[in-house]
Design a protein around this motif. Structure first.
Motif, PDB file in Angstrom:
ATOM      1  N   LEU A 333     -17.996  36.903  -3.584  1.00 33.56           N
ATOM      2  CA  LEU A 333     -18.294  36.255  -2.301  1.00 33.56           C
ATOM      3  C   LEU A 333     -17.509  34.958  -2.121  1.00 33.56           C
ATOM      4  CD1 LEU A 333     -22.149  36.855  -2.066  1.00 33.56           C
ATOM      5  CD2 LEU A 333     -20.309  38.148  -0.986  1.00 33.56           C
ATOM      6  N   GLU A 334     -17.183  34.314  -3.236  1.00 38.18           N
ATOM      7  CA  GLU A 334     -16.405  33.079  -3.146  1.00 38.18           C
ATOM      8  C   GLU A 334     -15.024  33.341  -2.537  1.00 38.18           C
ATOM      9  OE1 GLU A 334     -19.315  32.924  -6.531  1.00 38.18           O
ATOM     10  OE2 GLU A 334     -17.762  34.319  -5.857  1.00 38.18           O
ATOM     11  N   LYS A 335     -14.393  34.439  -2.940  1.00 34.93           N
ATOM     12  CA  LYS A 335     -13.072  34.778  -2.406  1.00 34.93           C
ATOM     13  C   LYS A 335     -13.129  35.121  -0.920  1.00 34.93           C
ATOM     14  CE  LYS A 335     -10.919  36.402  -6.676  1.00 34.93           C
ATOM     15  NZ  LYS A 335     -10.221  37.527  -7.347  1.00 34.93           N
ATOM     16  N   ALA A 336     -14.296  35.571  -0.480  1.00 31.95           N
ATOM     17  CA  ALA A 336     -14.454  35.928   0.928  1.00 31.95           C
ATOM     18  C   ALA A 336     -14.940  34.753   1.768  1.00 31.95           C
ATOM     19  CB  ALA A 336     -15.430  37.092   1.063  1.00 31.95           C
ATOM     20  N   GLY A 337     -15.228  33.625   1.114  1.00 36.51           N
ATOM     21  CA  GLY A 337     -15.728  32.474   1.844  1.00 36.51           C
ATOM     22  C   GLY A 337     -17.149  32.652   2.351  1.00 36.51           C
ATOM     23  N   VAL A 338     -17.942  33.408   1.610  1.00 36.99           N
ATOM     24  CA  VAL A 338     -19.330  33.674   1.994  1.00 36.99           C
ATOM     25  C   VAL A 338     -20.260  32.829   1.131  1.00 36.99           C
ATOM     26  CG1 VAL A 338     -21.161  35.409   2.098  1.00 36.99           C
ATOM     27  CG2 VAL A 338     -18.830  36.010   2.778  1.00 36.99           C
ATOM     28  N   LYS A 339     -21.075  32.007   1.769  1.00 33.75           N
ATOM     29  CA  LYS A 339     -21.998  31.140   1.040  1.00 33.75           C
ATOM     30  C   LYS A 339     -23.277  31.904   0.692  1.00 33.75           C
ATOM     31  CE  LYS A 339     -20.379  26.859   3.234  1.00 33.75           C
ATOM     32  NZ  LYS A 339     -20.758  25.699   4.084  1.00 33.75           N
ATOM     33  N   TYR A 340     -23.777  31.627  -0.517  1.00 30.31           N
ATOM     34  CA  TYR A 340     -25.021  32.257  -0.958  1.00 30.31           C
ATOM     35  C   TYR A 340     -25.682  31.368  -1.995  1.00 30.31           C
ATOM     36  CZ  TYR A 340     -22.570  33.562  -5.264  1.00 30.31           C
ATOM     37  OH  TYR A 340     -21.879  33.525  -6.448  1.00 30.31           O
ATOM     38  N   ASP A 341     -26.950  31.638  -2.269  1.00 34.46           N
ATOM     39  CA  ASP A 341     -27.680  30.944  -3.329  1.00 34.46           C
ATOM     40  C   ASP A 341     -28.675  31.920  -3.943  1.00 34.46           C
ATOM     41  OD1 ASP A 341     -29.833  31.109  -1.554  1.00 34.46           O
ATOM     42  OD2 ASP A 341     -29.576  29.050  -0.828  1.00 34.46           O
ATOM     43  N   ARG A 342     -29.607  31.410  -4.718  1.00 34.68           N
ATOM     44  CA  ARG A 342     -30.539  32.297  -5.413  1.00 34.68           C
ATOM     45  C   ARG A 342     -31.456  33.063  -4.449  1.00 34.68           C
ATOM     46  NH1 ARG A 342     -35.624  30.253  -5.860  1.00 34.68           N
ATOM     47  NH2 ARG A 342     -35.948  28.089  -5.224  1.00 34.68           N
ATOM     48  N   LYS A 343     -31.553  32.574  -3.195  1.00 35.50           N
ATOM     49  CA  LYS A 343     -32.366  33.267  -2.207  1.00 35.50           C
ATOM     50  C   LYS A 343     -31.595  34.364  -1.488  1.00 35.50           C
ATOM     51  CE  LYS A 343     -35.444  29.358  -1.262  1.00 35.50           C
ATOM     52  NZ  LYS A 343     -35.967  28.454  -0.207  1.00 35.50           N
ATOM     53  N   ILE A 361     -27.403  41.800   5.890  1.00 38.27           N
ATOM     54  CA  ILE A 361     -28.754  42.194   6.286  1.00 38.27           C
ATOM     55  C   ILE A 361     -29.486  42.797   5.091  1.00 38.27           C
ATOM     56  CG2 ILE A 361     -28.194  42.612   8.718  1.00 38.27           C
ATOM     57  CD1 ILE A 361     -28.016  45.613   8.045  1.00 38.27           C
ATOM     58  N   GLY A 362     -30.770  43.027   5.269  1.00 35.86           N
ATOM     59  CA  GLY A 362     -31.573  43.664   4.229  1.00 35.86           C
ATOM     60  C   GLY A 362     -32.020  42.686   3.162  1.00 35.86           C
ATOM     61  N   ASP A 363     -32.421  43.229   2.018  1.00 35.64           N
ATOM     62  CA  ASP A 363     -33.032  42.429   0.959  1.00 35.64           C
ATOM     63  C   ASP A 363     -32.133  41.332   0.421  1.00 35.64           C
ATOM     64  OD1 ASP A 363     -35.050  44.228   1.311  1.00 35.64           O
ATOM     65  OD2 ASP A 363     -35.144  44.906  -0.765  1.00 35.64           O
ATOM     66  N   CYS A 364     -30.814  41.478   0.547  1.00 35.16           N
ATOM     67  CA  CYS A 364     -29.910  40.467   0.008  1.00 35.16           C
ATOM     68  C   CYS A 364     -29.810  39.243   0.912  1.00 35.16           C
ATOM     69  CB  CYS A 364     -28.516  41.052  -0.221  1.00 35.16           C
ATOM     70  SG  CYS A 364     -27.621  41.456   1.298  1.00 35.16           S
ATOM     71  N   ALA A 365     -30.401  39.313   2.122  1.00 37.42           N
ATOM     72  CA  ALA A 365     -30.213  38.220   3.069  1.00 37.42           C
ATOM     73  C   ALA A 365     -31.446  37.941   3.921  1.00 37.42           C
ATOM     74  CB  ALA A 365     -29.038  38.529   3.990  1.00 37.42           C
ATOM     75  N   SER A 366     -32.585  38.531   3.595  1.00 36.97           N
ATOM     76  CA  SER A 366     -33.755  38.413   4.466  1.00 36.97           C
ATOM     77  C   SER A 366     -35.014  38.145   3.660  1.00 36.97           C
ATOM     78  CB  SER A 366     -33.931  39.702   5.277  1.00 36.97           C
ATOM     79  OG  SER A 366     -35.132  39.697   6.012  1.00 36.97           O
ATOM     80  N   LYS A 367     -35.930  37.380   4.248  1.00 34.86           N
ATOM     81  CA  LYS A 367     -37.228  37.167   3.603  1.00 34.86           C
ATOM     82  C   LYS A 367     -38.118  38.401   3.737  1.00 34.86           C
ATOM     83  CE  LYS A 367     -39.508  35.004   7.608  1.00 34.86           C
ATOM     84  NZ  LYS A 367     -40.240  33.802   8.076  1.00 34.86           N
ATOM     85  N   TYR A 368     -37.776  39.276   4.690  1.00 37.20           N
ATOM     86  CA  TYR A 368     -38.541  40.510   4.876  1.00 37.20           C
ATOM     87  C   TYR A 368     -37.898  41.614   4.051  1.00 37.20           C
ATOM     88  CZ  TYR A 368     -40.566  38.080   8.900  1.00 37.20           C
ATOM     89  OH  TYR A 368     -41.204  37.174   9.710  1.00 37.20           O
ATOM     90  N   GLN A 369     -38.428  41.865   2.871  1.00 39.37           N
ATOM     91  CA  GLN A 369     -37.826  42.847   1.970  1.00 39.37           C
ATOM     92  C   GLN A 369     -38.561  44.184   2.088  1.00 39.37           C
ATOM     93  OE1 GLN A 369     -37.634  40.914  -1.906  1.00 39.37           O
ATOM     94  NE2 GLN A 369     -35.779  39.836  -1.298  1.00 39.37           N
ATOM     95  N   PHE A 370     -38.354  44.812   3.256  1.00 39.47           N
ATOM     96  CA  PHE A 370     -38.988  46.081   3.562  1.00 39.47           C
ATOM     97  C   PHE A 370     -37.938  47.045   4.098  1.00 39.47           C
ATOM     98  CE2 PHE A 370     -41.953  42.674   5.078  1.00 39.47           C
ATOM     99  CZ  PHE A 370     -42.777  42.663   3.953  1.00 39.47           C
ATOM    100  N   THR A 371     -38.160  48.319   3.877  1.00 40.26           N
ATOM    101  CA  THR A 371     -37.249  49.337   4.398  1.00 40.26           C
ATOM    102  C   THR A 371     -37.158  49.256   5.921  1.00 40.26           C
ATOM    103  OG1 THR A 371     -37.588  50.853   2.552  1.00 40.26           O
ATOM    104  CG2 THR A 371     -36.914  51.824   4.641  1.00 40.26           C
ATOM    105  N   HIS A 372     -38.303  49.126   6.579  1.00 35.69           N
ATOM    106  CA  HIS A 372     -38.284  49.099   8.042  1.00 35.69           C
ATOM    107  C   HIS A 372     -37.623  47.835   8.573  1.00 35.69           C
ATOM    108  CE1 HIS A 372     -42.192  47.487   6.647  1.00 35.69           C
ATOM    109  NE2 HIS A 372     -42.092  46.634   7.636  1.00 35.69           N
ATOM    110  N   ALA A 373     -37.663  46.740   7.800  1.00 36.19           N
ATOM    111  CA  ALA A 373     -36.959  45.526   8.211  1.00 36.19           C
ATOM    112  C   ALA A 373     -35.457  45.736   8.141  1.00 36.19           C
ATOM    113  CB  ALA A 373     -37.374  44.351   7.325  1.00 36.19           C
TER     114      ALA A 373
END
Length: 535
Positions: A333-343, A361-373
């Motif tokens: 992600l660093e090479k792509a210039g995408v910021k992230y943290d432990r959340k 989107i999805g579990d890697c980027a959302s507090k709602y960790q559900f299939t329907h989310a």
């Protein structure tokens, strides 16, 4: 073996499986054949990655629900789409989450119903033990049957270039796919969606890695039921699987660090779930921090502290269910210039990352960790990425329900109990609660322990949130969710004619109760005066 492949009952640790009976051998054969069918769909050994296009309108990293829905929609719009998956198409939901867990939950409920039929309903007295191997075989057969929908073959037919292998960003507009299904390949993209999901969180506990524990990632690989199960964590996964194995006959102990179960749900709802768990034979410890673990022979021991006092619990197996973490490491992600943290990956309200070409989107980027989310976010993010926002939307616009599939189920949408209890909001909301011992269908079914609790804007009809506790809560909550999405107030739901008797009648009763509260003494005098004019 790595921890996610290590089973506490595996022969590699010196605990040989006893010889299977003829019926058990048959069920294990059925289960094994189902596994072959599933893997042939979601990660076929013979798969050859396609020759890549010069560039793609969209590259999707991860073929769980978020990635699959994104790829399917984008392809239907006429985009050139590449979809990359590291382990198995279908992601957590199909392989290690919703599908296998709910299949086992249903089996466990059946076992429980059989055991309690005589006492509760005058049914037959059931004796003997159930077949865990048959329950596992059923789960694997159903999972294999459903895997066709998520298969590499199906998505190829949809016009998606499906790549199996590890994905790593090499630039802000390129991803390298490495794996045994073809040579390392660079995919250039105009837009990308990160949908790499999440994984079971680990704990920094002395000795835990050495004893061999389960997570949701490998608990469904077992063929033999553990006689006693130590569950670390009192969230949805810990409660669902803890109750399931208790109903199968395992001695279950839940070691929960929090003050109660299901911290993100209503406290009264959590209390009912705990009562049900205990009735099923589980033992629950709260405020318990696991500090060390050890294994001697076939016995696992967890040492935990409660109010500074050390205690021990023993079992033949351990299930770690202490939450989930986003899968973001190793993606470049660093090479792509995408910021992230432990959340997880940081995104704006339209799911765009710090690289304007890339969304998440999805579990890697959302507090709602559900299939329907994940599904709902995919339906918004593709138009945001490819159609300049036309037909897309904001994450904050989503009205997100969720459900924990214990018995009883706990379903929720909108404002939480914690938010409703906030002192600054007390004068801004009205609360209506309908106990299920006042709902005829629940009484007739013998499931009268639940309730419906609705939060409304003070003095108004607008629904802010709701919690529902019943054996059908996951189905019934959708009516309230639909009302919130479409601006229908509680009185509007009350005007809806519900078939009698159903659990959904609780919603009409809530409307009646709210209307009664609004019938002030002054309004009563006015109505009385009008009635008095009748001749």
């Amino acid at each position: 073996l790595p921890r996610t492949a290590r089973s506490p009952t595996s022969q590699s640790e010196g605990h040989a499986r006893p010889p299977a009976s003829q019926s058990e051998s048959h069920e294990l054969t059925v289960a094994s054949e189902a596994e072959h069918r599933r893997m042939a769909n979601v990660f076929p050994a013979s798969w050859k990655n396609p020759t890549p296009a010069e560039d793609y309108h969209l590259v999707v990293l991860g073929a769980g629900t978020a990635g699959l829905v994104s790829a399917a929609i984008a392809s239907a719009l006429g985009a050139r789409v590449a979809l990359i998956e590291r382990t198995a198409m279908g992601g957590d939901c199909l392989n290690i989450g919703c599908v296998p867990s709910k299949a086992l939950i249903r089996s466990a409920r059946s076992w429980h119903a059989a055991r309690t039929s005589h006492e509760r309903f005058g049914g037959p007295q059931v004796t003997g033990e159930g077949s865990f191997s048959e329950a596992i075989a059923r789960m694997r057969m159903l999972r294999a049957n459903l895997s066709k929908v998520d298969s590499t073959a199906r998505f190829s037919e949809l016009g998606v270039d499906a790549f199996l292998g590890d994905a790593t960003f090499s630039a802000d507009n390129a991803v390298v796919v490495a794996g045994k299904h073809g040579p390392d390949t660079t995919l250039k993209f105009r837009r990308a969606i990160i949908a790499t999901g999440g994984r079971a969180s680990s704990l920094d506990v002395s000795g835990l890695e050495g004893i061999g524990y389960f997570t949701n990632e490998n608990i469904f690989d077992i063929d033999e039921m553990p006689q006693s199960l130590l569950v670390i964590g009192g969230g949805p996964i810990g409660c669902e699987l803890g109750q399931t194995f208790a109903r199968f006959g395992a001695a279950v102990t839940i070691i929960n660090a929090g003050p109660r179960l299901l911290l993100h749900d209503d406290a009264d709802a959590a209390k009912l779930v705990e009562q049900s768990l205990v009735a099923d034979g589980a033992t629950v410890h709260h405020g318990a921090k696991v500090v060390s673990a050890r294994a001697e022979g076939g016995v696992r021991t967890l040492v935990y502290e409660v109010d500074g006092k050390k205690c021990e619990a023993t079992g033949s197996a351990v299930l770690l269910a202490a939450g989930r973490s986003p899968s973001v490491e190793g993606l470049g992600l660093e090479k792509a210039g995408v910021k992230y943290d432990r959340k997880g990956v940081g995104v704006d309200d339209k799911f765009r990352t710090s690289n304007k070409r890339i969304f998440a989107i999805g579990d890697c980027a959302s507090k709602y960790q559900f299939t329907h989310a994940a599904d709902a976010q995919a339906r918004l993010v593709v138009p945001n990425a490819l159609l300049f926002g036309m037909g897309g939307g904001k994450g904050s616009s989503l009205v997100m329900p969720w459900c924990t599939y214990t018995s009883p189920e706990v379903a929720h949408v909108g404002m939480t109990a914690k938010e409703a209890e906030d002192a600054t909001k007390q004068d801004k909301i009205d609360t209506v609660t309908v106990e299920f011992d006042d709902v005829d269908r629940a009484v007739l079914d013998g499931d009268a322990e639940g309730f419906l609790r609705i939060y409304l804007e003070k003095g108004k009809d607008r629904i802010l949130g709701a919690t529902l506790v019943s054996d059908h809560a996951g189905e019934t909550i959708s009516e309230i969710t639909a009302a919130m999405v479409n601006g229908i107030g509680l009185s509007g739901l009350g005007k809806t004619i519900h078939p009698y008797p159903t659990h959904a009648e609780a919603i009409r009763k809530a409307s009646d109760a709210h209307r009664k509260k609004q019938f002030t003494p002054f309004a009563k005098k006015v109505v009385g005066f009008v009635v008095g004019l009748v001749r």
